[in-house]
Design an enzyme around this catalytic site. Structure first.
Site, PDB file in Angstrom:
ATOM      1  N   THR A   1      38.263  37.529  48.731  1.00 24.61           N
ATOM      2  CA  THR A   1      37.808  38.103  49.997  1.00 24.61           C
ATOM      3  C   THR A   1      37.565  36.930  50.937  1.00 24.61           C
ATOM      4  O   THR A   1      36.934  35.936  50.573  1.00 24.61           O
ATOM      5  CB  THR A   1      36.589  39.035  49.833  1.00 24.61           C
ATOM      6  OG1 THR A   1      36.247  39.547  51.128  1.00 24.61           O
ATOM      7  CG2 THR A   1      35.378  38.344  49.229  1.00 24.61           C
ATOM      8  N   GLU A   2      38.138  37.027  52.134  1.00 28.90           N
ATOM      9  CA  GLU A   2      38.297  35.836  52.975  1.00 28.90           C
ATOM     10  C   GLU A   2      36.972  35.283  53.499  1.00 28.90           C
ATOM     11  O   GLU A   2      36.927  34.160  53.999  1.00 28.90           O
ATOM     12  CB  GLU A   2      39.282  36.104  54.133  1.00 28.90           C
ATOM     13  CG  GLU A   2      38.885  37.210  55.090  1.00 28.90           C
ATOM     14  CD  GLU A   2      39.504  38.542  54.700  1.00 28.90           C
ATOM     15  OE1 GLU A   2      39.730  38.787  53.491  1.00 28.90           O
ATOM     16  OE2 GLU A   2      39.757  39.369  55.612  1.00 28.90           O
ATOM     17  N   ASN A   3      35.894  36.053  53.377  1.00 32.71           N
ATOM     18  CA  ASN A   3      34.611  35.503  53.818  1.00 32.71           C
ATOM     19  C   ASN A   3      34.042  34.504  52.809  1.00 32.71           C
ATOM     20  O   ASN A   3      33.013  33.891  53.096  1.00 32.71           O
ATOM     21  CB  ASN A   3      33.606  36.624  54.123  1.00 32.71           C
ATOM     22  CG  ASN A   3      33.417  37.566  52.960  1.00 32.71           C
ATOM     23  OD1 ASN A   3      34.380  38.085  52.411  1.00 32.71           O
ATOM     24  ND2 ASN A   3      32.179  37.772  52.579  1.00 32.71           N
TER      25      ASN A   3
END
Lengths: 224, 236
Positions: free
Chosen positions: A53-55
């Site tokens: 997840t890119e966060n």
């Protein structure tokens, strides 16, 4: 608008389960917010897929049990998640180096429109909406394979697989494969190719609901 | 002796000038330095350019800063929020400027700013309306666009633990943009839930080395944005 009765397609769960069958064991995968997220529930037993997840998390697990969540452990959709054994946290430059540096094997995104050359529009409907892009443009330009999961047509029955996108583009020539409620469609050098059909749906029905020429490539696949 | 601790959030944000560029850590509420943002509201500086991935939620933290009319321009990737009308209303009435940047490009622009790299080329967003007017250059047969580094006068970030030197450890996905912003700002202020004496953090686990941090302020029990919003809190 009145709708003419069309072919009965798969539910979102069925689409997710179908897409999950094509994810290779050991893949590093980013699933877009919304329907693509659902794929995680259908990864077959015995197949290990690491979710990014890119966060800032690799090894994302499902939502926590009620009361067990941490508002600082969230996914890109800002919902609380968990971290599986073997997970890692990292800052945004590392996270997007995974994306932009071609380290992720696959991303699955939603779409407003996909064009026959692989152009994707999925971030803006133009007009009065507040423009917001997030990581979509990074994902489509950097990840090794870009799959789209979407209904074949809009709620009003308008095809989403088109000759040329009318909405603002997310990326140019980036989509490799599309999972719809009616079919699995590859984006080939000559445009759309049906490689699988939903049970009970015919190729002619799919072709009629696709706003660009589409080939029947199912036999080619069987012969392989 | 190096000791970067300051007394409170008010002292931590002192010296901000009108029209400053302020980077604020956080992705959604994870890592949002709410107490520092509220101190910035109390401070009163306006005409700010704010760099953050989002535009806040409810009427606390970043959304409260925007609502107070202090922000002239937002640089972000995703200014929409399920539970805030503050930014959309100002944007639609032309009272706030928006520079929309793809999230990875935003992160890399900040990283470059901190690393002394004035610009870089990336294939992200090529052929889209977000990079209209950008210089395009071909590398290995593929088009790339020129992106410029971002720096700031001030960074406000949140971490879990600091020592007196400003070495930092974060909490889970609250890390997000903060290590990059710490590098890219002239003055970096961090709020931490726990302060330990210098030497109290294993050098192997330091995420942000203290050289990137100027002021450390202890906020023992930081508020969570979703909790404030759920309780209908507004600031001030």
């Amino acid at each position: 608008m009145t709708q003419t009765p069309g072919p009965v397609g798969m539910s979102r769960e069925q689409m997710s389960a179908r897409a999950a069958l094509d994810i290779a064991d050991g893949s590093y995968v980013n699933l877009g917010i919304g329907i693509p997220e659902m794929i995680a529930q259908f990864i077959p037993e015995g197949i290990e897929v690491i979710l990014h997840t890119e966060n800032g998390l690799l090894g994302m697990g499902p939502s926590p049990a009620d009361g067990d969540g941490d508002p600082e452990l969230i996914n890109a959709g800002k919902r609380q998640v968990t971290a599986l054994p073997g997970a890692s946290y990292f800052h945004h430059a590392d996270s997007f180096a995974m994306i932009r540096g071609g380290h992720l094997d696959l991303c699955v995104l939603g779409a407003l429109e996909v064009a026959a050359n692989g152009d994707l529009a999925n971030w803006s409907t133009g007009g009065d909406s507040i423009p917001a892009v997030g990581g979509a443009m990074d994902l489509v330009s950097g990840v090794k394979a870009v799959y789209v999961m979407t209904s074949h047509c809009t709620r009003d029955g308008i095809p989403k697989l088109v000759e040329t996108c009318s909405y603002p583009l997310t990326g140019v020539g980036v989509v490799n494969r599309i999972y719809t409620d009616l079919a699995v469609v590859e984006v080939g050098p000559d445009g759309f190719e049906v490689v699988d059909l939903t049970e009970g749906v015919t190729f002619d029905e799919v072709a009629a609901l696709t706003a660009s020429p589409i080939q029947d490539a199912r036999s080619a696949r069987v012969e392989r | 002796m190096i000791d970067k601790r300051v007394a409170d959030p008010e002292a931590a944000v002192g010296g901000v000038v009108e029209g400053a560029t302020v980077m604020i850590g956080g992705f959604g509420e994870a890592g949002s330095p709410i107490e520092l943002i509220h101190a910035l509201i109390d401070h009163g500086a306006s005409g700010l350019t704010v760099v953050n991935n989002n535009t806040g939620s409810g009427e606390v933290g970043l959304a409260a800063l925007i609502r107070a009319g202090r922000v002239a321009k937002m640089i972000c990737s995703y200014p929409r929020s399920a539970n805030s009308t503050v930014f959309p209303e100002l944007y639609r009435s032309g009272r706030i400027e928006l520079e929309l940047v793809p999230q990875g490009t935003l992160a890399e622009r900040i990283r470059a700013g901190g690393a002394g790299i004035p610009g870089f080329y990336t294939p992200t967003a090529v052929g889209t309306e977000l990079v209209e007017g950008h210089e395009v250059r071909e590398f290995d047969g593929r088009d790339h666009v020129l992106e410029h580094a971002l720096t700031a006068d001030l960074a406000l970030i949140k971490a879990r633990r600091a020592d007196w030197h400003g070495n930092l450890v974060y909490n889970r996905t609250a890390r997000n943009f903060s290590p990059l912003m710490a590098m890219a700002a002239t003055t970096t202020v961090v709020q931490v839930a726990e302060v330990v004496a210098t030497g109290g953090i294993d050098p192997e686990v330091v995420i942000t080395p203290g050289i990137f941090v100027d002021r450390v302020v202890h906020v023992a029990s930081p508020a969570h944005e979703s909790d404030l919003v759920a309780r209908g809190v507004t600031y001030p």
